[in-house]
Design a protein around this motif. Structure first.
Motif: not given
Length: 498
Positions: A367-391
Motif C-alpha cells: 500500500i505504501n509503495h503504490l501510494c508513493e507511486r501514485i503521488i509521484a505521478t501527480f507531481v509529474t503531471e502538476y509540476g510540484s506538490y503545491k499545485n496538486l489538486p485539493t479535492m
C-alpha cells in the motif's frame, strides 16, 4: 419525486423572477427592484492560479451570462474539472455536466456556485488567508440559491429528464459542500440523490441517470465509515450504513470495468464488516452466527481472488499491446492499492484479537509503495506538490493509508503511511487528509503506550473498534475506543487538532 432539500436560505419573492440578466421584466414592470440576478460581484483576480489547457466551449456557447458567471464557467473547465478527475477519467465531469450546462439553467448556476467556492478555496491557499473572501461566498450563495429555485420549479414538470437534472445538481452540491467542509449539507444532498435513485428501477432509468447512479455509489461506498451527517468516523461500519449488492463476474476489458467490479466487491466487504461488528457487540440477530459470517467471508474471498486473476490478465494483455498513459498508470495503481487494502480487511474480518493483521505486513508495505507511486505521478503531471489538486471525487490514497496507519502495527511501515498522508493535504470525497492524520496520530499514540521493548504491541493494547467525534469548532476530537478482547470496556481520550 421529492425535491432536493433547500439547505440554505433564499430570498422570498411574491412575483416570480424571469431570470433576465441585470433586471427581469416581471420585477421591473411592476415597479419592483429585481434582486434576483447578480446582486453580488466577484473581486478582481490578483493571484494567478495554474490551469490546464484552456477550453472555451461553455464560454462561447452560453448566451445571457454576465462576466462573473462566464469567468466561473471558465475556471470550472480549466481548474475544477481537472481537480475532480485527478485519479481517472469521469463521464460525469468531463462530458455530462458540460452538456447539461448548455441545456439546463439549474445545472449551469450550480456549476457557477461550485466554481466560485473552488476559486476562493484555491485563492485562500495560495495567499495563506485565514478567512474566506466574502464576496466570493456571497456570489456563490446567490448562484446556489438560484439553482435551487430553478430546480424546484423544474421538478414540478412532467419532463422525464428532470430526474437526471436533479441528480446532476445534487452531486454538484455535494462536492460544493464537501469543499466547504459542511458534512451535514453534503450528507443531506447525498441521501436525497440516493432516495431519487431508489424511486425507479434501474432498467427504466435513462442513460443520464445510470451514469449518475455510478457516481453516487462511488461517493456512498466509503461513507460506511462515516456515522451520520456529523463528523464522526467509525472503525467498523455501523448498522445500516451499507447494504449488500449483487456482484457479477464480468470480463475486464477496460480500467473503468475493473473499477466498477472492484467497487461492488468493496461495498460487500464493508457490508460483511458491519455484520461482524453487530456480532462482536452481541446484538441479537438470528441470521448472525460464526458459521454464516465465515461462509460470507469465504465467498467474498473467492470473488476477490477471481477479480485479482482477471485484473492481472487484463494488465498483462494491455501492456503487451500499448503503453499506459500517466493517468491510466495512476488508475491501475489505485485499483491495486484498494485490492491490497481489501485483502487485509477481508482476511481479518472475524478476528477480535487484532493479531491477524501482522500476517498482512506485505500488503501494508505494498500500500505504501503504490501510494508513493501514485503521488509521484501527480507531481509529474502538476509540476510540484503545491499545485496538486485539493479535492478529487474518487477515492484514491487516503482510505488505504488510513487503513495502514490504523491496522498495521509495524512501527516503520505505519509511520511511513502517516508521513505519506502529510505530504499532500487534500480531500477525496468524504475523506479529509487533515482530519485523517490527526485520527491516525491519536490512535497510534494510544497503542504505542503498550509497545514493548522489542517493538511489539500485545493484543491487550491494540485498538479493536473506535469512534471519533470531532468538536464543532474543529479544535479537538474525542476518541472512543475498545481494546482487543474488550478489557476495560469503552474508553475515551480527548485529542487536540493541530
Amino acid at each position: 419525486m421529492d425535491a432536493v432539500p433547500v439547505v440554505r436560505a433564499r430570498r422570498s419573492r411574491h412575483i416570480k423572477c424571469d431570470e433576465t440578466p441585470n433586471a427581469c421584466h416581471n420585477c421591473t414592470s411592476t415597479g419592483r427592484k429585481c434582486d434576483g440576478y447578480t446582486q453580488y460581484r466577484l473581486p478582481s483576480r490578483k493571484v494567478t492560479l495554474p490551469v490546464s489547457k484552456p477550453s472555451k466551449s461553455l464560454i462561447l456557447c452560453l448566451p445571457g451570462l454576465d462576466s462573473d458567471e462566464r469567468r466561473c464557467l471558465q475556471f470550472f473547465e480549466n481548474n475544477t474539472i481537472p481537480m475532480l478527475v485527478g485519479y481517472a477519467d469521469s463521464e460525469v465531469w468531463q462530458r455530462l455536466v458540460l452538456q447539461l450546462c448548455h441545456k439546463e439553467p439549474a445545472v449551469c448556476h450550480a456549476v457557477v456556485a461550485l466554481s466560485a467556492f473552488h476559486e476562493d478555496y484555491e485563492r485562500s491557499i495560495k495567499t495563506l488567508k485565514s478567512k474566506p473572501d466574502h464576496r466570493h461566498h456571497h456570489f456563490a450563495l446567490e448562484q446556489y440559491n438560484r439553482s435551487m429555485a430553478m430546480l424546484r420549479r423544474r421538478i414540478q414538470s412532467n419532463d422525464p429528464q428532470v430526474r437526471g437534472i436533479t441528480l446532476m445538481c445534487c452531486i454538484t452540491f455535494i462536492i460544493l459542500e464537501l469543499l466547504e467542509g459542511d458534512y451535514t449539507n453534503a450528507f443531506a444532498h447525498l441521501q436525497q440523490g440516493l432516495n431519487i435513485l431508489k424511486s425507479q428501477s434501474a432498467k427504466h432509468a435513462l442513460t443520464t441517470e445510470r451514469i449518475l447512479a455510478k457516481a453516487f455509489l462511488q461517493l456512498n461506498t466509503p461513507r460506511a465509515y462515516w456515522n451520520g451527517p456529523d463528523v464522526v468516523v467509525t472503525g467498523h461500519p455501523p448498522k445500516g450504513s451499507v447494504s449488500e449488492v449483487a456482484y457479477e463476474i464480468t470480463p475486464i476489458y477496460s480500467i473503468t470495468e475493473a473499477k466498477e467490479r472492484l467497487r461492488v466487491l468493496m461495498n460487500n466487504i464493508f457490508h460483511l464488516q458491519s455484520l461482524c461488528n453487530l456480532f462482536f457487540r452481541g446484538e441479537q440477530d438470528p441470521h448472525l452466527n460464526t458459521l454464516t459470517l465465515s461462509a460470507k467471508q469465504t465467498a467474498l474471498h473467492h470473488d476477490l481472488t477471481d477479480f485479482t486473476l482477471d485484473l492481472k490478465s487484463f494488465i498483462s494483455s494491455h501492456k503487451s499491446n500499448t503503453a499506459w498513459t500517466l493517468r491510466e498508470t495512476r488508475s491501475v495503481d489505485v485499483i491495486l492499492t484498494h485490492l491490497a487494502t481489501l485483502t487485509s480487511m477481508l482476511g481479518c474480518s472475524l478476528d477480535t484479537t487484532e493479531l491477524s493483521y501482522d500476517n498482512f505486513l506485505p500488503e501494508f508495505k505494498r500500500i505504501n509503495h503504490l501510494c508513493e507511486r501514485i503521488i509521484a505521478t501527480f507531481v509529474t503531471e502538476y509540476g510540484s506538490y503545491k499545485n496538486l489538486p485539493t479535492m478529487v471525487t474518487d477515492i484514491g490514497v487516503l482510505p488505504s493509508l488510513f487503513w495502514c496507519c490504523v491496522r498495521c502495527r509495524d512501527a516503520e511501515t505505519r509511520e511511513r503511511a502517516l508521513q505519506l498522508l502529510k505530504v499532500w493535504p487534500h480531500r477525496e470525497g468524504f475523506y479529509d487528509s487533515y482530519l485523517i492524520v490527526n485520527i491516525c496520530r491519536g490512535l497510534i499514540d494510544i497503542e504505542d503506550e503498550g509497545r514493548d521493548t522489542a517493538g511489539f504491541i500485545p493484543r491487550e493494547f491494540r485498538v479493536h473498534t473506535h469512534t471519533i467525534e470531532v468538536a464543532e469548532d474543529r479544535r479537538s476530537m474525542v476518541i472512543r475506543y475498545v481494546l482487543a478482547g474488550g478489557e476495560g470496556g469503552e474508553q475515551e481520550r480527548l485529542v487536540g487538532l493541530g
